[in-house]
Design a protein around this motif. Structure first.
Motif, PDB file in Angstrom:
ATOM      1  N   ILE A 127      -4.301  -7.970   7.573  1.00 29.99           N
ATOM      2  CA  ILE A 127      -4.505  -6.547   7.281  1.00 29.99           C
ATOM      3  C   ILE A 127      -3.219  -5.763   7.522  1.00 29.99           C
ATOM      4  O   ILE A 127      -2.815  -4.921   6.707  1.00 29.99           O
ATOM      5  CB  ILE A 127      -5.654  -5.990   8.137  1.00 29.99           C
ATOM      6  N   GLU A 179      -0.688  -6.338   4.799  1.00 29.13           N
ATOM      7  CA  GLU A 179      -1.036  -5.625   3.567  1.00 29.13           C
ATOM      8  C   GLU A 179      -0.772  -4.134   3.701  1.00 29.13           C
ATOM      9  O   GLU A 179      -0.126  -3.518   2.847  1.00 29.13           O
ATOM     10  CB  GLU A 179      -2.501  -5.846   3.214  1.00 29.13           C
ATOM     11  N   GLU A 180      -1.270  -3.532   4.788  1.00 28.58           N
ATOM     12  CA  GLU A 180      -1.191  -2.082   4.928  1.00 28.58           C
ATOM     13  C   GLU A 180       0.234  -1.597   5.145  1.00 28.58           C
ATOM     14  O   GLU A 180       0.563  -0.470   4.762  1.00 28.58           O
ATOM     15  CB  GLU A 180      -2.091  -1.620   6.071  1.00 28.58           C
ATOM     16  N   GLU A 181       1.049  -2.422   5.753  1.00 31.61           N
ATOM     17  CA  GLU A 181       2.431  -2.012   6.002  1.00 31.61           C
ATOM     18  C   GLU A 181       3.379  -2.506   4.911  1.00 31.61           C
ATOM     19  O   GLU A 181       4.596  -2.447   5.055  1.00 31.61           O
ATOM     20  CB  GLU A 181       2.859  -2.486   7.389  1.00 31.61           C
ATOM     21  N   GLU A 182       2.772  -3.022   3.837  1.00 34.17           N
ATOM     22  CA  GLU A 182       3.516  -3.419   2.637  1.00 34.17           C
ATOM     23  C   GLU A 182       4.693  -4.326   2.965  1.00 34.17           C
ATOM     24  O   GLU A 182       5.842  -4.077   2.581  1.00 34.17           O
ATOM     25  CB  GLU A 182       3.979  -2.167   1.876  1.00 34.17           C
ATOM     26  N   ASP A 222      -3.629   1.687  13.606  1.00 32.46           N
ATOM     27  CA  ASP A 222      -3.737   2.770  12.639  1.00 32.46           C
ATOM     28  C   ASP A 222      -5.195   3.219  12.562  1.00 32.46           C
ATOM     29  O   ASP A 222      -6.007   2.603  11.867  1.00 32.46           O
ATOM     30  CB  ASP A 222      -3.261   2.313  11.253  1.00 32.46           C
ATOM     31  N   SER A 271      -7.038   3.482   9.136  1.00 32.88           N
ATOM     32  CA  SER A 271      -7.204   2.308   8.268  1.00 32.88           C
ATOM     33  C   SER A 271      -8.617   2.214   7.718  1.00 32.88           C
ATOM     34  O   SER A 271      -9.605   2.492   8.410  1.00 32.88           O
ATOM     35  CB  SER A 271      -6.889   1.037   9.054  1.00 32.88           C
ATOM     36  N   ARG A 272      -8.727   1.768   6.488  1.00 36.23           N
ATOM     37  CA  ARG A 272     -10.045   1.585   5.862  1.00 36.23           C
ATOM     38  C   ARG A 272     -10.768   0.379   6.444  1.00 36.23           C
ATOM     39  O   ARG A 272     -11.961   0.192   6.205  1.00 36.23           O
ATOM     40  CB  ARG A 272      -9.901   1.389   4.358  1.00 36.23           C
ATOM     41  N   TYR A 273     -10.059  -0.462   7.214  1.00 41.95           N
ATOM     42  CA  TYR A 273     -10.659  -1.679   7.761  1.00 41.95           C
ATOM     43  C   TYR A 273     -11.193  -1.490   9.182  1.00 41.95           C
ATOM     44  O   TYR A 273     -11.439  -2.458   9.891  1.00 41.95           O
ATOM     45  CB  TYR A 273      -9.640  -2.827   7.744  1.00 41.95           C
TER      46      TYR A 273
END
Length: 429
Positions: free
Chosen positions: A21, A24-27, A68, A71-73
């Protein structure tokens, strides 16, 4: 040439899921693959999915929120997206139910299915020299396939601790808690009678939960709880002690000498080990008290017991023990023995693993301190003993170097994922 990933994660439990996760989120832009030995859809802690059991940590200490909170997670967003947020907030519980947290983890993992190969048990890890690449890891799975990576992240969880004399016993009637529910199912489906005598070995949260569950599932059985200490102990849940699960303590612990680490371990141990939450202790004590009132004492605590011998036989598993204060010896038979004895940490001791078993063939490639502990950086990167070894991170295995916050709980999971993610991105650059 066979494709080489930037990073392969061995295991896809909560630790490596949190890392996926974060990447992904931190690209991070990394080519990642995770190899998981269990099947897709296997529930987290499925062998201990006992009715009414909870996770023993605050729900906001989830896969992402400390890193974070937007976050959506997050666990809160999981509840919202599944239409259960208000219902959950109305629950008269301190901690979430284990089965609901397992659903949360499965929900989050489902978003990363394209990066995971399930039913992929790693059988060997080697270093291979590739033209134009330098040294890389070759990871072999049980299907005989090879995958390659420039970096490994090991998030397998710790090995079950099977203490002597049980470590020399191979009997279906003796099981570690990691095989608990499958053992019960096999016992019942095999057509055998319900166990009349049950032994639960250990003084942990799991030992108490299992005892309560067994007392309900087999109400006619006699259950003995075998503990090395005098009695069962409540966890230290003081907010002062709980600061051991803060990142500041991790930093403090990491910089301490090995002798100082042992002192800190002794202080922090009651927050997580050989102790149980007050709610289950009260429930068990009340159950035992009521049984005494009824003159039908079916659950008993055997304290200060050290089991010295185990002898499986046709009529049960015979346990020989010594009472460590008086020296008295006794022998009892059980139809089922459950080991709530915990897990092995990394280290040189007899109750520890020098290196994660899946990587045993690589153990000599890495550096150890003067006492035999694996050298791991503050960023969870193992220190190579020489040149030619690609980077390897330990995710959720570093209690001996980073302290109680790395003890397999969710407490610092998301922050550790960020630390590893940030370092992986630097390696990429």
């Amino acid at each position: 040439m066979t494709h080489c990933h930037d990073v392969i994660g061995i295991g896809f439990g909560p630790a490596n899921l949190a890392l996926a996760i974060a990447l992904e989120e931190e690209e991070a832009g990394l080519d990642m693959l995770f190899l998981e030995s269990s099947s897709a859809g296997t529930p987290w802690q499925g062998t201990m999915m006992l009715p009414g059991s909870d996770i023993q940590n605050h729900p906001v200490r989830d896969l992402v929120s400390l890193r974070d909170p937007r976050s959506r997670y997050s666990f809160i967003n999981f509840l919202f997206e599944n239409g259960r947020l208000l219902d959950h907030l109305n629950l008269p519980l301190e901690f979430p139910l284990r089965k609901e947290y397992a659903q949360y983890i499965a929900w989050a993992a489902g978003h990363f299915a394209e990066y995971v190969e399930y039913d992929s048990r790693v059988t060997a890890v080697e270093v291979e020299q590739r033209d134009g690449e330098g040294p890389v890891y070759r990871v072999t799975t049980s299907d005989g396939q090879h995958r390659y990576a420039r970096t490994l992240v090991v998030g397998t969880g710790r090995s079950p601790y099977i203490p002597a004399p049980f470590d020399g016993t191979d009997d279906a009637r003796v099981c570690h808690l990691t095989r608990f529910l499958p053992t019960i199912t096999a016992l019942e489906s095999g057509g055998t009678r319900s166990p009349r005598e049950i032994a639960v070995v250990g003084g942990s949260q799991s030992a108490v939960e299992l005892t309560l569950y067994l007392s309900r599932r087999f109400p006619e059985s006699h259950i003995s709880v075998w503990s090395r200490s005098y009695s069962l102990r409540q966890k230290d849940t003081s907010p002062f002690s709980e600061e051991g699960y803060f990142p500041q303590f991790t930093e403090y612990y990491y910089g301490a000498s090995r002798e100082a680490k042992r002192t800190l371990d002794a202080y922090m141990r009651p927050t997580n080990y050989s102790a149980a939450d007050g709610d289950v202790l009260r429930e068990l004590y009340t159950l035992m008290y009521e049984q005494r009132l009824d003159g039908d004492e079916r659950v008993r605590l055997l304290g200060h017991r050290r089991i010295t011998d185990v002898r499986p036989g046709p009529d049960g598993v015979e346990l020989a023990a010594v009472e460590t204060v008086t020296g008295a010896r006794d022998t009892r038979s059980a139809d089922l023995v459950v080991l709530a004895t915990g897990f092995r940490d990394l280290g040189p001791g007899p109750h520890q693993d020098r290196f994660p078993p899946v990587l045993d063939t690589l153990a000599d490639r890495f550096a150890y301190d003067s006492e035999g502990y694996l050298r791991v950086s503050a960023e969870y990167l193992t220190e190579a003993a020489g040149t030619g070894t690609p980077p390897l991170f330990m995710n959720g295995l570093c209690e001996s170097s980073h302290g109680i916050g790395d003890a397999g709980s969710f407490s610092l999971l998301s922050l550790r994922a960020k630390t590893i993610s940030d370092h992986l991105r630097k390696l990429k650059v």
